[in-house]
Motif scaffolding. Structure first.
Motif, mmCIF file in Angstrom:
data_model
loop_
_atom_site.group_PDB
_atom_site.id
_atom_site.type_symbol
_atom_site.label_atom_id
_atom_site.label_comp_id
_atom_site.label_asym_id
_atom_site.label_seq_id
_atom_site.Cartn_x
_atom_site.Cartn_y
_atom_site.Cartn_z
ATOM 1 N N SER A 17 0.884 -1.197 0.028
ATOM 2 C CA SER A 17 0.016 -0.181 -0.011
ATOM 3 C C SER A 17 0.812 1.215 -0.070
ATOM 4 O O SER A 17 2.158 1.170 0.504
ATOM 5 N N GLU A 18 0.286 2.157 -0.391
ATOM 6 C CA GLU A 18 0.908 3.718 -0.227
ATOM 7 C C GLU A 18 0.258 4.658 0.515
ATOM 8 O O GLU A 18 -1.185 4.798 0.258
ATOM 9 N N LEU A 19 1.039 5.510 1.156
ATOM 10 C CA LEU A 19 0.151 6.671 2.099
ATOM 11 C C LEU A 19 0.725 7.835 1.638
ATOM 12 O O LEU A 19 1.904 8.017 1.471
ATOM 13 N N HIS A 20 -0.031 8.871 1.279
ATOM 14 C CA HIS A 20 0.318 10.180 1.220
ATOM 15 C C HIS A 20 0.029 11.076 2.140
ATOM 16 O O HIS A 20 -1.036 11.006 2.673
ATOM 17 N N TYR A 21 0.907 11.851 2.670
ATOM 18 C CA TYR A 21 0.948 12.710 3.830
ATOM 19 C C TYR A 21 0.946 14.108 3.126
ATOM 20 O O TYR A 21 1.733 14.585 2.514
ATOM 21 N N VAL A 81 -3.684 12.654 6.030
ATOM 22 C CA VAL A 81 -3.540 11.351 5.509
ATOM 23 C C VAL A 81 -4.913 10.870 5.521
ATOM 24 O O VAL A 81 -5.873 10.795 6.536
ATOM 25 N N GLY A 82 -5.535 10.524 4.217
ATOM 26 C CA GLY A 82 -6.883 10.355 3.919
ATOM 27 C C GLY A 82 -7.529 11.612 4.585
ATOM 28 O O GLY A 82 -7.537 12.857 3.995
ATOM 29 N N ASP A 83 -8.594 11.171 5.337
ATOM 30 C CA ASP A 83 -9.423 12.276 5.868
ATOM 31 C C ASP A 83 -9.157 12.680 7.244
ATOM 32 O O ASP A 83 -9.703 13.597 7.867
ATOM 33 N N VAL A 84 -7.955 12.113 7.836
ATOM 34 C CA VAL A 84 -7.415 12.544 8.903
ATOM 35 C C VAL A 84 -6.181 13.747 9.042
ATOM 36 O O VAL A 84 -5.306 13.464 8.448
ATOM 37 N N PHE A 85 -6.824 14.567 9.881
ATOM 38 C CA PHE A 85 -5.631 15.841 10.111
ATOM 39 C C PHE A 85 -4.626 15.539 11.259
ATOM 40 O O PHE A 85 -5.224 14.761 12.184
ATOM 41 N N SER A 86 -3.481 15.997 11.140
ATOM 42 C CA SER A 86 -2.460 15.958 12.306
ATOM 43 C C SER A 86 -3.222 17.083 13.152
ATOM 44 O O SER A 86 -3.911 17.704 12.962
#
Length: 84
Positions: free
Chosen positions: A2-6, A19-24
């Protein structure tokens, strides 16, 4: 694999990574958010231990499987230039 984009984005009066719909958390400036995203992306790629796990699904069934600690995603930080 899989691949994650920040993604670096403006958020809540400052800057964050998403990341996706989640904010830091929100950072005061773009450079600090970018550095935090790079750090999080690097840590996400670190291998862990292979272990047995058990979990319950929404229908109430329990499952057991082995989680491969070396099965880590590819990560990338997508940056946007701050306005102004």
């Amino acid at each position: 694999m899989s691949e994650l984009h920040y993604r670096i984005v403006e958020h809540d009066g400052g800057w964050a990574y998403k990341v996706g719909d989640v904010f830091s958390e929100t950072f005061a400036d773009h450079d600090t958010a970018f550095a935090a995203a790079k750090d999080a992306a690097e840590r996400q790629r670190l291998a862990g231990e292979t272990r047995g796990i058990s979990y319950e699904t929404a229908d109430g069934k329990w499952h057991e499987e082995v989680a491969d600690g070396g099965d880590r995603p590819e990560t990338e930080v997508d940056d946007v230039a701050p306005k102004g």
